[in-house]
Write a protein that holds these residues in place. Structure first.
Motif, short mmCIF file in Angstrom:
data_model
loop_
_atom_site.label_atom_id
_atom_site.label_comp_id
_atom_site.label_asym_id
_atom_site.label_seq_id
_atom_site.Cartn_x
_atom_site.Cartn_y
_atom_site.Cartn_z
N TYR A 28 47.93 38.94 28.41
CA TYR A 28 47.06 38.50 29.50
C TYR A 28 46.58 39.69 30.31
CZ TYR A 28 49.22 34.17 28.11
OH TYR A 28 49.66 33.11 27.37
N ARG A 29 45.31 39.69 30.64
CA ARG A 29 44.72 40.77 31.43
C ARG A 29 43.83 40.16 32.50
NH1 ARG A 29 44.94 46.37 29.39
NH2 ARG A 29 46.22 46.20 27.55
N SER A 30 43.47 40.99 33.45
CA SER A 30 42.55 40.54 34.50
C SER A 30 41.24 41.29 34.33
CB SER A 30 43.15 40.82 35.88
OG SER A 30 43.42 42.19 36.04
N THR A 39 39.41 37.15 37.15
CA THR A 39 39.89 36.12 36.25
C THR A 39 41.03 36.67 35.40
OG1 THR A 39 37.69 35.12 36.10
CG2 THR A 39 39.20 34.63 34.30
N VAL A 40 42.00 35.82 35.08
CA VAL A 40 43.07 36.19 34.16
C VAL A 40 42.71 35.53 32.82
CG1 VAL A 40 45.52 36.01 33.61
CG2 VAL A 40 44.77 36.33 35.99
N TYR A 41 42.67 36.35 31.76
CA TYR A 41 42.28 35.79 30.46
C TYR A 41 43.27 36.18 29.38
CZ TYR A 41 40.54 40.41 29.16
OH TYR A 41 40.46 41.75 28.88
N ASP A 42 43.27 35.42 28.31
CA ASP A 42 44.11 35.64 27.14
C ASP A 42 43.35 36.59 26.22
OD1 ASP A 42 45.30 35.42 24.58
OD2 ASP A 42 45.99 33.38 25.01
N VAL A 68 49.31 37.69 38.65
CA VAL A 68 49.40 36.55 37.73
C VAL A 68 49.49 37.06 36.29
CG1 VAL A 68 48.14 34.56 36.79
CG2 VAL A 68 48.27 34.91 39.26
N ALA A 69 48.67 38.05 35.93
CA ALA A 69 48.72 38.61 34.57
C ALA A 69 50.09 39.22 34.29
CB ALA A 69 47.61 39.64 34.38
N TYR A 70 50.65 39.92 35.26
CA TYR A 70 51.97 40.52 35.09
C TYR A 70 53.04 39.45 34.85
CZ TYR A 70 56.33 42.88 36.25
OH TYR A 70 57.61 43.35 36.21
N LEU A 71 53.01 38.39 35.65
CA LEU A 71 53.99 37.31 35.48
C LEU A 71 53.82 36.61 34.13
CD1 LEU A 71 53.95 35.85 39.10
CD2 LEU A 71 55.77 37.19 38.02
N GLU A 89 49.23 46.24 35.50
CA GLU A 89 47.95 46.91 35.36
C GLU A 89 47.71 47.75 36.60
OE1 GLU A 89 44.49 44.56 34.36
OE2 GLU A 89 45.82 43.02 33.57
N THR A 90 46.99 48.82 36.43
CA THR A 90 46.64 49.64 37.59
C THR A 90 45.16 49.72 37.74
OG1 THR A 90 46.77 51.60 36.21
CG2 THR A 90 48.71 51.06 37.55
#
Length: 90
Positions: A28-30, A39-42, A68-71, A89-90
């Protein structure tokens, strides 16, 4: 200090030397949308992540989307039996 403790714990859990831990793939990434929201996407499907039957994960601030992506990545790694946590992510 916390990173050293985490590194030691992961070293013990995985049997790998400290500093040589594997990082779980980030499923998952933003990403920032045209309207400025995030947005968080697959990454496998390219679609926004959806919690159950809720609406897609859109409209976040940058920090919220990264959290959210991290979790989600942490949950995905644990579900697949990878005893490490993905880096934020940074």
């Amino acid at each position: 200090m916390a990173n050293q403790i985490e590194s030691r714990a992961l070293s013990r859990a995985t049997g790998k030397p400290e500093g040589k831990r594997s990082v779980a793939p980030k499923r998952y990434r933003s990403k920032q949308e045209n309207d400025g929201t995030w947005t968080v996407y697959d990454v496998f499907t390219g679609q926004p992540y959806v919690f159950g039957r809720a609406s897609p994960t859109r409209g976040y601030t940058c920090g919220e989307a990264r959290d959210v992506a991290y979790l989600l990545n942490t949950q995905d790694a644990l579900r697949r039996g990878i005893p490490v946590w993905p880096e934020k992510e940074t």
